[in-house]
Every structure is written in structure tokens, then in C-alpha cells.
Design an enzyme around this catalytic site. Structure first.
Site, mmCIF file in Angstrom:
data_model
loop_
_atom_site.group_PDB
_atom_site.id
_atom_site.type_symbol
_atom_site.label_atom_id
_atom_site.label_comp_id
_atom_site.label_asym_id
_atom_site.label_seq_id
_atom_site.Cartn_x
_atom_site.Cartn_y
_atom_site.Cartn_z
ATOM 1 N N SER A 146 3.397 -13.061 -32.897
ATOM 2 C CA SER A 146 2.165 -14.138 -33.004
ATOM 3 C C SER A 146 1.036 -12.875 -32.941
ATOM 4 C CB SER A 146 2.350 -14.034 -31.173
ATOM 5 O OG SER A 146 1.852 -14.313 -30.417
ATOM 6 N N ASP A 305 -3.806 -18.615 -33.739
ATOM 7 C CA ASP A 305 -3.351 -17.312 -33.824
ATOM 8 C C ASP A 305 -2.206 -17.911 -35.078
ATOM 9 O OD1 ASP A 305 -1.312 -18.464 -32.448
ATOM 10 O OD2 ASP A 305 -0.723 -16.744 -31.138
ATOM 11 N N ASP A 307 1.321 -18.172 -34.967
ATOM 12 C CA ASP A 307 2.192 -18.597 -34.458
ATOM 13 C C ASP A 307 1.272 -19.984 -33.793
ATOM 14 O OD1 ASP A 307 2.247 -17.141 -32.353
ATOM 15 O OD2 ASP A 307 3.981 -17.736 -32.131
ATOM 16 N N ASP A 309 0.662 -21.000 -31.079
ATOM 17 C CA ASP A 309 0.446 -21.143 -29.975
ATOM 18 C C ASP A 309 -0.790 -20.480 -28.784
ATOM 19 O OD1 ASP A 309 0.278 -18.799 -29.885
ATOM 20 O OD2 ASP A 309 2.922 -18.043 -28.072
#
Length: 571
Positions: A146, A305, A307, A309
Site C-alpha cells: 500500500s 497511493d 496500489d 485503494d
């Protein structure tokens, strides 16, 4: 075995990966470094396993990944051979070793006869969640850390609904992982053999197209977008991560023509070289976006961010300067916009938020006549409720969000979705731009209508064995002696999510909290103010959450400072 014995077994393993062997040879005489690497295995938290790359059972490497993948295989076999035939889909982000870890997952699953679908290149977490549902797989894996620093990577597991594993399933998965005695000797297949036997299938644009088609469904005001297509200036940055392709294609299919890309950050860079932290929660991540925004006179800046999400948004404040909205503020604005522009709000509509998310969302939901539901921190709990609603038809999901910049508009994906959220945030900005308003103007209207809700988060990094002990000590101390006064605020209710008990301080009455057990303590103060303590599930951090409400901004600011001072002085 103790940590020294485990470390010795790694050094003695003649087939140990050479890169990891070199690292161990360099630190083998440093007891502190070796102990940190071997004192315990990486644990599943609110977001799977996550850790620093390197050698050891407490590090992310091919052996800890194989152990997680083996646990997943055993977990799927627990549900029978027919279930595992549906296979597993794997996606990965721009971090070091991500694609390698994706292939290692397929190599382990192949030994168990489980087919793996792997994306040919990096993809966002929400698309992985969508792909599970689209392909009908038994599970999904996202290789990502993340928004953590570059030295981290991680492994998130999703169930057949596209959501992260809820507690019961996570417990079973953890049981299977923990039952594996030696991560070094886990059997794997060669990639070539996997491909020849049809146990590894590469996937790419077909899934992208299906996701983008679903993305069209969240639009509420196509006419407004059409009118603002050339008027709304948008700046977008994926912060060197995975969102570049889907976000730009999504905005294009919506009809926005003035989309300006932060070119330096469109590059998938595992070092995240232009930011101190690739986290849209951190305002420094917007430095390049603000620079471009000032150049093109942008109305909205959006950052995802690595990834994709989490979404951060900045807009011009009353002084004409770009300011980043908090996750609580953006979530309340999107909720209000969605409900205000939904033609027929279902009578059983439900908004879902976490226990550390602002109460402003509840006030907005009540204004439109829909219910609110609190769940534990972690978007998997929101996903779990969405699936429950679909199975029982008791409620209609309207919106879900958490204070840490995670939002979900439509449930075709089942994790927080920054791609969806970017589309909605830009549509909302177009709606207010047509009225001559910024997002901060719209936020001020919400405050005037519902009260000034202000929140803050204070995180303290506590790494290693000593850090874990200090976190445990702090939680015990506050459980035994919670702070009961802060200025003009007094504690009224103590909620201990470990014991599952809610205590009313006025009369000592207790009742059950109908949520899973979690290491969280929340104290509700007078006048809709509160504070909460929670160890992070993904990082070595202690988190202190604060929420206040005031009739004026000045009153809210004063209460927030009083509450923070009272709590942090008792650390």
C-alpha cells in the site's frame, strides 16, 4: 525453536536464495538485527501480511510468500476440490519483488493443482478485487504494501466475494499458515511447467475493459460533466503506483478533457523517488501536484497511493491556496453528494463507516433518512456487511468509507477503490464548480448545517520487540485508567472491543458490543466528542484517534486541542 535456532537453519540451508544468503552473512554477527529478522513470523493483520523486504521469518521474501501461498492452498482445499477448481487471481503493484512474489504464489498453488490467473503488468488493488468477482475465482491475492515506505512489501488475501478475509476465514487461513513448519522446504513448480499445464494464465486488458465498463455505472450527473468537460481543470498523480492507466481512461470515458498529469510521478518507481512517502494522507505527497495545479489553475488535485485503494484530494481554500481534504471531510462530502443526487433513495439504505471515522457522516446520512452502521477498522468489515446485505436483502448499500482515505461507491469491487473515488470526486467538483463553489465551500455548507466535526490522528512508531511491548503496555494502562476529563468534556461511555463490552459510566451499566473482538479502546465523551486507541494492523505503530464537535469552528478547535493534550500527556 528459538530465533537463534531458526536463523541457524536458514544459514545451513544449502538451497537458500543467494541474495538472502548474502544479507544474512552480512548481519549474522549482529544479534539485534538477527533477532528482529527471526524473533517471530510475519503476522496477518487488518491487511494480510506486510513487512520489510529481506531475509528472515519476520521479513518479506520468497519463503514467507511461499508460506502464505501454501497456507492459501490448504485453506482452499479445506472447502473441497470443486471450490479450488475456480482458481486464484493475483495482481501486484510497483514495489520491489512484487511480480516475483506473484509468480512464486502461482508456483506454490500449482503444486496443489490450483490454477492461477496473473496480470501481465501491475494493476490496482480494486481491480484485483473486481477480477475475483469477474473471473469467479475462489480467492485473490494482491502483492502490495500500500502506502508504506519503499523497503516494504506485503501480501493481501481476498475471498470469493472480492473482499479481504473477514475474521472467521482469516483465522482459518492463519491456522493453515502457522501449521507449516518449514517455509524453506515448501515445494514449488517451474513457471514453464505451470504454463504448459494450464495452471498459470496471464490476464490483462479484457479485465481492464470489464472494470471500466462497470465504472460508468457510478455517474450521477452526466449533464454536469458534459457542461464542465472543458471547464474543470483536474490534476492527477498516481504517486509512482498503479492507478495511472485506469484513472486516465476512466476520466476520459466520463468526458473530462482538462486532465493534467504529474508526469514525473506517472512512472512506476519502487523507490517513490519524488516523495518522502507515497501516501496521499501525507500532505507532502501533493508537492508536485500543487506545483502543476498552480501552473494550470486546477480546480481539483487528486492523488492515489501505490496500489490505488486510497485517494487524497486537494482544492482551493478560502485564501485561494491548495489544501488537502482529510479522509473524513472528503468522505462526508461524497456521501452528501451521492445522497443529494440519488433520484430515489431506498428506504432500507445504509451507509457504513468504521468506528474511528467522523460522526459527520452519520449526521449527513440521518439528514437524508438513511441508516448508518459502524464496523471495526479495516475495509474487509465493510465488504463483509455488503455481502451480508446482498444475501439477506435487509439493506441497500449506499456508500462506505474510513477516515484513512478509503471509499467505495459501487460494490462491483469490494475493497476501498481510489479509481471509483476519483471519478466521483471529479464529478462532485464539476457539480460545485458549475455553482461557482470549491469543495471547501461545499464543506463549509455541511458544517453550517450539521455542526463543526473535526478529527485528528496521532501515530507513534514503535518498532521491534521493545515497540510491541510498549504498545501492549499503553493499551493496558488506558484500559485500567482511561482519561475521563478534557477541558469541558467528560467521559460518558467506554467501549473495550477486546472484551466486547460497552460501559456507561453514569450508572455502571454494561452491554455487549456486537462486533468481533479487536484490540481497540474507544471512550465517548460529552457533546459527541471521543477518542480511541488502536495498534496498527499493518505497521509497528500506536494510533490515537480524536473526534470532536463544536457549534463553531473555534469551539471545535479548542475542544480538539484539550482532548489531544489530555490523552497524549498520559502516554
Amino acid at each position: 525453536m528459538n530465533w537463534k535456532q531458526i536463523a541457524e537453519s536458514w544459514l545451513a540451508f544449502d538451497q537458500l536464495d543467494e541474495e538472502l544468503r548474502t544479507e544474512l552473512e552480512q548481519i549474522k554477527h549482529d544479534d539485534q538485527a538477527m533477532q528482529d529478522a527471526f524473533y517471530e513470523p510475519l503476522k496477518f493483520g487488518t491487511g494480510g501480511i506486510r513487512g520489510v523486504l529481506g531475509a528472515g521469518i519476520n521479513r518479506m521474501n520468497i519463503y514467507t510468500v511461499r508460506k502464505a501461498a501454501k497456507g492459501l492452498a490448504l485453506y482452499l482445499e479445506r472447502y473441497g476440490s470443486d471450490f479450488k477448481k475456480h482458481g486464484v487471481v493475483v495482481a501486484y503493484d510497483s514495489r520491489y519483488k512484487s511480480k516475483e512474489f506473484a509468480i512464486e504464489t502461482a508456483r506454490v498453488l500449482g503444486v496443489h493443482g490450483i490454477k492461477t490467473y496473473v496480470f501481465t503488468s501491475l494493476r490496482p488493488t480494486p481491480e484485483l478485487s473486481f477480477a475475483v468477482r469477474h473471473l469467479g475465482t475462489a480467492a485473490g491475492v494482491m502483492i502490495t504494501a500500500s502506502h508504506n515506505p519503499p523497503e516494504y512489501n506485503g501480501y493481501k488475501v481476498y475471498n470469493e466475494t472480492g473482499g479481504q478475509l473477514p475474521p472467521e476465514q482469516a483465522d482459518l487461513m492463519i491456522e493453515k499458515v502457522n501449521g507449516i513448519e518449514n517455509e524453506l522446504t515448501i515445494e514449488v513448480m517451474d513457471q514453464e511447467a505451470l504454463e504448459e499445464q494450464g495452471l498459470l494464465q496471464w490476464i490483462d486488458e479484457d479485465v481492464d475493459k470489464a472494470y471500466l465498463s462497470e465504472l460508468k455505472s457510478i455517474t450521477l450527473n452526466a449533464d454536469v460533466i458534459s457542461k464542465q468537460a472543458d471547464e474543470l481543470n483536474i490534476v492527477f498523480t498516481p504517486l509512482h503506483g498503479t492507478a495511472g492507466k485506469l484513472v486516465t481512461q476512466g476520466l476520459k470515458q466520463l468526458g473530462f478533457n482538462q486532465v493534467h498529469l504529474v508526469e514525473e510521478q506517472m512512472i512506476a518507481d519502487p523507490e517513490f523517488s519524488t516523495v518522502e512517502s507515497p501516501n496521499p494522507e501525507e500532505h507532502q505527497a501533493f508537492e508536485y501536484a500543487i506545483g502543476l495545479g498552480e501552473k494550470v489553475d486546477a480546480d481539483i488535485l487528486v492523488a492515489t497511493d501505490p496500489d490505488a485503494d486510497r485517494l487524497g484530494v486537494a482544492a482551493k481554500n478560502a485564501a485561494g491556496n491548495y489544501q488537502v481534504l482529510s479522509g473524513n471531510q472528503l468522505g462526508a462530502l461524497m456521501l452528501d453528494y451521492i445522497l443529494a443526487n440519488t433520484k430515489e433513495i431506498p428506504s432500507n439504505g445504509m451507509m457504513i463507516k468504521t468506528i474511528v471515522t467522523s460522526e459527520l457522516g452519520r449526521a449527513v446520512a440521518e439528514h437524508y433518512g438513511i441508516q448508518s452502521m459502524d464496523v471495526l477498522t479495516g475495509f474487509k468489515f465493510i465488504s463483509e456487511k455488503i455481502e451480508e446485505f446482498q444475501q439477506t436483502s435487509t439493506h441497500t448499500f449506499m456508500f462506505g468509507y474510513e477516515e484513512s482515505y478509503g471509499y467505495l461507491i459501487n460494490d462491483f469491487s469490494r475493497d476501498k477503490d481510489a479509481v471509483q473515488s476519483t471519478m466521483m470526486a471529479c464529478e462532485m467538483a464539476a457539480f460545485y464548480n458549475e455553482k461557482g463553489m470549491t469543495l471547501f465551500d461545499a464543506l463549509e455548507t455541511l458544517y453550517e448545517q450539521h455542526g463543526y466535526y473535526i478529527e485528528d490522528l496521532h501515530s507513534v512508531k514503535m518498532e521491534g520487540i521493545d515497540g510491541a511491548k510498549e504498545i501492549a503496555r499503553l493499551m493496558d494502562r488506558f484500559r485500567e485508567n482511561p482519561v475521563n476529563t478534557a477541558g469541558d468534556l467528560n467521559a460518558e461511555i467506554v467501549e473495550d472491543y477486546t472484551t466486547g463490552r460497552r460501559t456507561y459510566l453514569a450508572d455502571g451499566r454494561e452491554e455487549e458490543i456486537e462486533l468481533p473482538s479487536a484490540n481497540v479502546l474507544k471512550v465517548k465523551m460529552s457533546d459527541d466528542c471521543w477518542y480511541c486507541l488502536r495498534p496498527s494492523g499493518t505497521e509497528p505503530k500506536m494510533k490515537f484517534y480524536f473526534g470532536v464537535k463544536g457549534e463553531t469552528r473555534e469551539e471545535a478547535d479548542r475542544r480538539l486541542e484539550q482532548l489531544k493534550k489530555a490523552i497524549l500527556e498520559n502516554m
